[in-house]
Design an enzyme around this catalytic site. Structure first.
Site, mmCIF file in Angstrom:
data_model
loop_
_atom_site.group_PDB
_atom_site.id
_atom_site.type_symbol
_atom_site.label_atom_id
_atom_site.label_comp_id
_atom_site.label_asym_id
_atom_site.label_seq_id
_atom_site.Cartn_x
_atom_site.Cartn_y
_atom_site.Cartn_z
ATOM 1 C CG HIS A 122 -0.320 -0.133 2.469
ATOM 2 N ND1 HIS A 122 0.971 -0.686 2.721
ATOM 3 C CD2 HIS A 122 -0.855 0.128 3.766
ATOM 4 C CE1 HIS A 122 1.119 -0.657 4.029
ATOM 5 N NE2 HIS A 122 0.411 -0.077 4.814
ATOM 6 C CE1 TYR A 123 6.344 5.196 1.821
ATOM 7 C CE2 TYR A 123 7.397 3.352 0.749
ATOM 8 C CZ TYR A 123 7.433 4.773 1.182
ATOM 9 O OH TYR A 123 8.412 5.547 0.961
ATOM 10 C CE1 TYR A 124 8.953 0.789 -1.601
ATOM 11 C CE2 TYR A 124 7.897 -1.079 -0.702
ATOM 12 C CZ TYR A 124 9.074 -0.292 -0.760
ATOM 13 O OH TYR A 124 10.038 -0.639 -0.101
ATOM 14 C CB SER A 126 0.344 5.577 -1.394
ATOM 15 O OG SER A 126 1.669 5.476 -0.667
#
Length: 213
Positions: A122-124, A126
């Site tokens: 989810h971080y990458y 975003s």
């Protein structure tokens, strides 16, 4: 150092004031604005406080732990922080740049947008959105006097990164001086051809260039 008046944003007054004070002690013009750009109302309040600005650096973001088992709530939450916070500031501050026919917008992503890990998807995702948004916004603002760029750093020797790798070296009984740690990290853990871990100032110099005339 390039002559800009800087607004330092933070969520809490004390650490935000400390950063601004460190700049003023060096003779620079720095002010603080405290607010929550993770909400529409908070972003509007921040924009109202700073007023008209020429340069917007969207450098807020978090790298929170997670996996492909993370809930959709986790995905939505990190998009609120890493993506929509920047969108809100664009909405609030770009109209003034348009009116003055000059402006600089910069997003901060990560090298992981192109080389993501299996963890923290989810971080990458975003951070990848920021790269896509940069191209779209640059096209939207073509021929207005406003430029849009994105910087995607790799590993940088921030205080937390140094602390993390020093702690690892201590646990494994390896040398804990930074040159030894840097050599191991860049040759074994996270290899790169230059054999160095960049400093925060390296990113700062690039940002200063991209938002210059």
């Amino acid at each position: 150092a390039e002559g800009a008046t800087v607004w330092v944003h933070g969520f809490e007054a004390e650490p935000t004031d400390a950063v601004a004070m460190s700049l003023r002690e060096k003779g620079h013009d720095a002010h603080t604005v405290v607010g929550d750009l993770r909400t529409d109302e908070g972003a509007r309040d921040i924009a109202a406080t700073v007023g008209e600005i020429d340069i917007l650096v969207n450098n807020y973001g978090v790298a929170e732990g997670g996996s492909w088992e993370s809930s959709t709530d986790d995905w939505i939450d990190i998009y609120q922080k890493n993506v929509l916070s920047a969108v809100r500031m664009v909405h609030a501050l770009v109209p003034g740049m348009r009116a003055r026919e000059w402006g600089r917008i910069l997003f901060v992503s990560t090298v992981g947008y192109a080389r993501p890990n299996s963890r923290m998807p989810h971080y990458y995702a975003s951070k990848t959105a920021l790269v896509n948004m940069t191209v779209s916004l640059a096209k939207e603002l073509a021929n207005t006097g406003i430029t849009v760029n994105c910087v995607s750093p790799g590993i940088i020797a921030t205080a937390e990164i140094k602390k993390m790798f020093t702690r690892r070296a201590e646990k494994s009984g390896e040398p804990t001086d930074w040159p030894s740690i840097e050599k191991k990290v860049t040759s074994v853990d996270m290899p790169n051809p230059a054999g160095i871990i960049g400093e925060p100032e390296d990113i700062g110099h690039l940002v200063a260039f991209l938002v210059s005339e």
